[in-house]
Design a protein around this motif. Structure first.
Motif, PDB file in Angstrom:
ATOM      1  N   ARG A 142       0.833  -1.222   0.000  1.00 12.40           N
ATOM      2  CA  ARG A 142       0.000   0.000   0.000  1.00 12.40           C
ATOM      3  C   ARG A 142       0.859   1.261   0.000  1.00 12.40           C
ATOM      4  NH1 ARG A 142      -5.064  -2.888   3.036  1.00 12.40           N
ATOM      5  NH2 ARG A 142      -4.799  -4.650   1.639  1.00 12.40           N
ATOM      6  N   ASP A 143       2.169   1.103   0.221  1.00 16.84           N
ATOM      7  CA  ASP A 143       3.062   2.265   0.263  1.00 16.84           C
ATOM      8  C   ASP A 143       4.187   2.208  -0.759  1.00 16.84           C
ATOM      9  OD1 ASP A 143       2.239   4.005   2.563  1.00 16.84           O
ATOM     10  OD2 ASP A 143       2.330   2.070   3.596  1.00 16.84           O
ATOM     11  N   ASN A 177      -7.910  -6.870   9.818  1.00 18.47           N
ATOM     12  CA  ASN A 177      -8.695  -5.634   9.683  1.00 18.47           C
ATOM     13  C   ASN A 177      -7.961  -4.482  10.350  1.00 18.47           C
ATOM     14  OD1 ASN A 177     -11.154  -6.714   8.428  1.00 18.47           O
ATOM     15  ND2 ASN A 177     -11.148  -7.967  10.296  1.00 18.47           N
ATOM     16  N   PRO A 217      -8.411  -0.339  10.479  1.00 13.34           N
ATOM     17  CA  PRO A 217      -9.180   0.826  10.027  1.00 13.34           C
ATOM     18  C   PRO A 217      -8.288   1.801   9.252  1.00 13.34           C
ATOM     19  CG  PRO A 217      -9.547   0.404  12.371  1.00 13.34           C
ATOM     20  CD  PRO A 217      -8.444  -0.502  11.935  1.00 13.34           C
ATOM     21  N   ASP A 218      -8.811   2.362   8.144  1.00 14.25           N
ATOM     22  CA  ASP A 218      -8.010   3.249   7.290  1.00 14.25           C
ATOM     23  C   ASP A 218      -7.371   4.391   8.069  1.00 14.25           C
ATOM     24  OD1 ASP A 218      -8.437   1.816   5.090  1.00 14.25           O
ATOM     25  OD2 ASP A 218     -10.103   3.049   4.312  1.00 14.25           O
ATOM     26  N   GLU A 219      -8.125   4.939   9.024  1.00 10.04           N
ATOM     27  CA  GLU A 219      -7.617   6.147   9.697  1.00 10.04           C
ATOM     28  C   GLU A 219      -6.428   5.882  10.610  1.00 10.04           C
ATOM     29  OE1 GLU A 219     -10.635   4.873   9.861  1.00 10.04           O
ATOM     30  OE2 GLU A 219     -11.445   4.912  11.894  1.00 10.04           O
ATOM     31  N   ALA A 235      -4.071   3.457   9.592  1.00  5.84           N
ATOM     32  CA  ALA A 235      -3.109   2.693   8.768  1.00  5.84           C
ATOM     33  C   ALA A 235      -1.711   3.326   8.782  1.00  5.84           C
ATOM     34  CB  ALA A 235      -3.616   2.566   7.342  1.00  5.84           C
ATOM     35  N   SER A 236      -1.642   4.646   8.924  1.00  5.58           N
ATOM     36  CA  SER A 236      -0.322   5.293   8.893  1.00  5.58           C
ATOM     37  C   SER A 236       0.505   4.940  10.131  1.00  5.58           C
ATOM     38  CB  SER A 236      -0.463   6.805   8.754  1.00  5.58           C
ATOM     39  OG  SER A 236      -1.174   7.303   9.856  1.00  5.58           O
ATOM     40  N   ASP A 256      -1.179 -10.310   0.407  1.00  2.00           N
ATOM     41  CA  ASP A 256      -2.402  -9.849  -0.232  1.00  2.00           C
ATOM     42  C   ASP A 256      -3.095 -11.071  -0.838  1.00  2.00           C
ATOM     43  OD1 ASP A 256      -3.669  -7.169  -1.393  1.00  2.00           O
ATOM     44  OD2 ASP A 256      -3.815  -8.777  -2.885  1.00  2.00           O
ATOM     45  N   LYS A 268      -7.429  -8.601  -0.174  1.00  2.00           N
ATOM     46  CA  LYS A 268      -7.538  -8.554   1.292  1.00  2.00           C
ATOM     47  C   LYS A 268      -6.182  -8.880   1.911  1.00  2.00           C
ATOM     48  CE  LYS A 268     -12.378  -9.717   1.768  1.00  2.00           C
ATOM     49  NZ  LYS A 268     -13.258 -10.863   1.644  1.00  2.00           N
TER      50      LYS A 268
END
Ligand code: AMP
Ligand code: GLY
Length: 422
Positions: free
Chosen positions: A39-40, A349, A351-353, A355-356, A365, A369
Motif C-alpha cells: 500500500r506504500d 482488519n 481501520p483506514d484512519e 493505517a499510517s 495480499d 484482502k
C-alpha cells in the motif's frame, strides 16, 4: 528519483513510510515487500537473498539509490554487487557487515581495540569447548558464530544446559554452519539498550535510543523472539551513559573498522548492556533493528534519504540528524504460537484512519484482502509527549486491529515506566 528497498518486514515498512516524506522520490520498489508494504510501495517478487536478481532489477529499472535493510543480503555482499554496477546504496559492504556476520570477528575486534564487552573464549573444536565448560563460571552464554535468525544465543543457567548448547550447535548443527564455531562468554547483568547509529565510516550520529522486548510473553517469559515491542527513548540511556558510549564504544568501533580496512557505512546497531561496570557491547548488528526502527524513525525530524545519502557520500558530519523530543511505543501483534509453529491466512482488519501508524511485517495480499502470513504480523506505533501516553495510545491502536489467532504482549513499556519512576 527511483528508490529500491531490499527486505519485507515491519522494519522495511517503517523505512519506506519515512522515505516517502521526501517529495523528490517518484517511486519506491520493495524487494520483496509484503501485502501491507504494497500500500506504500511497489512490491517486486524478488527475495532479499537473491543478489543476482536484485542487481538485475536495479540495473533494468535504473534505480537511483538502494537501501539494503536485512542482515542476510548485507553479509552476502548485496551492497558490493550493486556498487559494482554503479548503484549507490545505504548499508555496509560484505567486509564491514562481518561485524554482525561473525561473532568471533566482532569479539576479537572489541578485544583488540579495548571496546568494553563480556570476557570470552572462542572455539572451533567441540571437545575443547566442552572441556572449558567443565570449570567456567555459571551462568554462561554460548553463541553461534554466524547468523542464526536471532536464535543463536543460549544463556545456560546450569552446566548441563551449557554442555547441551555446545553439542547442539557443534555436532547436531541446529544452526547449520553458523554453529561450527562458537563464542563462550561471561554472563552480564543490567538493563539493555539498543542504539542505532548512522555512520559514514568517520562520523557517528546516534539515533534516539530504544528498548526491545525480546521474550514472547509478559514479564519477559517465554521464548526469545525477533522482538515483541519497543519504546523510545530508553530511560536507562541517560545523557551521561550516552556520552560514555560515544567515547568508549561508538567512535572506537567506527575507527577500529577503518583501521581493519573495513570502513562501516550505513546503520550500525549497538546492543548494549548497562552493567555495574559501565556500558558494554552485547552485540553489533550491521543494520536497522526490528522492531526498534518502528519507534526510532517515527521520531526522526530530519529527512531520511538525505541522511542515508550522506552516509554513502561521507558527508554525515555536515548533515542534520534531529529527533523529536517525544516518546514512541510499538506493540507487535503476532500469530498465536510464534516463535514456534502458527497458522496463517487469517484476514487482518486495520481501520483506514490508523493505517499510517501500522507497520506490516507478516501479511500477504489475497484477492485484495490482507491476510496473515508470518509470525510477527504487524506493529502498531504511537508517538506522544510522554511515555505513558505513547503506551496508552499504542494499545488503543491495537484494540482497533483484529485478526484471528492474534496475540501480543500486554506489558510493552512497563519496565521503562518503572525505570522512569525509580
Ligand atoms: P542476541 O541474539 O545476540 O541479541 O542475544 C539475545 C539476548 O541474549 C540479548 O538481548 C541478551 O538479553 C542476552 N545476552 C547476550 N549476551 C549476553 C551476555 N553476555 N550476558 C547476558 N545476557 C546476554
Ligand atoms: N530487535 C533486535 C534485532 O533487530 O536484532
Amino acid at each position: 528519483m527511483k528508490i529500491m528497498v531490499v527486505g519485507g518486514g515491519g522494519r522495511e515498512h517503517a523505512i519506506i513510510k519515512k522515505l516517502k516524506e521526501n517529495k523528490d522520490i517518484d517511486v519506491i520498489y520493495a524487494l520483496p515487500g509484503n501485502g501491507g508494504i504494497a500500500r506504500d510501495a511497489v512490491c517486486v517478487n524478488i527475495g532479499a537473498k537473491d543478489i543476482t536478481a536484485i542487481v538485475d532489477f536495479a540495473v533494468k529499472e535504473k534505480i537511483d539509490y538502494a537501501v539494503v535493510a536485512p542482515d542476510d543480503p548485507l553479509v552476502l555482499g548485496a551492497v558490493d554487487a550493486l556498487n559494482e554496477k554503479g548503484i549507490p546504496c545505504f548499508g555496509p559492504d560484505a567486509k564491514a557487515a562481518e561485524i554482525e556476520g561473525s561473532k568471533i570477528f566482532s569479539k576479537n575486534l572489541m578485544k583488540k581495540y579495548g571496546i568494553p564487552t563480556a570476557e570470552y573464549e572462542t572455539f572451533d573444536n567441540e571437545n575443547d569447548a566442552l572441556k572449558y565448560l567443565e570449570t567456567c563460571k555459571i551462568p554462561i552464554v554460548i553463541k553461534a558464530d554466524g547468523l542464526a535468525l536471532g536464535k543463536g544465543v543460549i544463556i545456560a543457567m546450569t552446566r548441563d544446559e551449557a554442555l547441551d548448547a555446545v553439542k547442539s550447535m557443534m555436532s547436531d548443527k541446529v544452526f547449520g554452519q553458523s554453529g561450527s564455531r562458537v563464542v563462550i562468554e561471561e554472563f552480564l547483568t543490567g538493563p539493555e539498550v539498543s542504539v542505532l547509529a548512522f555512520t559514514d565510516g568517520k562520523t557517528v550520529k546516534p539515533m534516539v535510543s530504544s528498548m526491545d522486548h525480546k521474550r514472547a510473553h509478559d514479564n519477559d517469559e517465554g521464548l526469545n523472539t525477533g522482538g515483541m515491542g519497543t519504546v523510545a527513548p530508553n530511560p536507562y540511556y541517560t545523557k551521561e551513559v550516552a556520552e560514555l558510549c560515544m567515547k568508549t564504544i561508538f567512535l572506537p568501533t567506527v575507527n577500529a573498522m577503518v583501521k581493519e580496512g573495513r570502513p562501516f557505512k550505513g546503520c550500525l546497531y549497538f546492543g548494549l548492556m548497562i552493567t555495574p561496570d559501565g556500558p558494554k557491547v552485547i552485540e553489533y548488528n550491521c543494520r536497522f533493528g526490528d522492531p526498534e526502527t518502528q519507534v526510532v524513525l517515527p521520531l526522526l525530524k530530519s529527512d531520511l534519504l538525505t541522511i542515508m545519502k550522506a552516509t554513502t557520500d561521507g558527508t554525515l558530519d555536515e548533515t542534520e540528524v534531529v529527533f523529536e523530543d517525544k516518546h514512541a511505543c510499538c506493540v507487535i501483534m503476532a500469530s498465536n504460537g510464534y516463535p514456534q509453529s502458527y497458522e496463517k491466512g487469517f484476514e487482518i482488519n486495520i481501520p483506514d484512519e490508523i493505517a499510517s501508524n501500522v507497520y506490516v511485517a507478516g501479511a500477504a495480499d489475497k484477492d485484495g484482502k490482507l491476510v496473515t502470513s508470518g509470525g510477527r504480523v504487524l506493529g502498531a506505533t504511537a508517538v506522544a509527549d510522554t511515555l505513558p501516553e505513547a503506551i496508552n495510545e499504542a494499545y488503543k491502536l491495537v484494540s482497533r486491529i483484529s485478526f484471528d489467532n492474534a496475540f501480543y504482549r500486554k506489558d510493552i513499556g512497563a519496565r521503562a515506566l518503572k525505570a522512569l519512576e525509580e
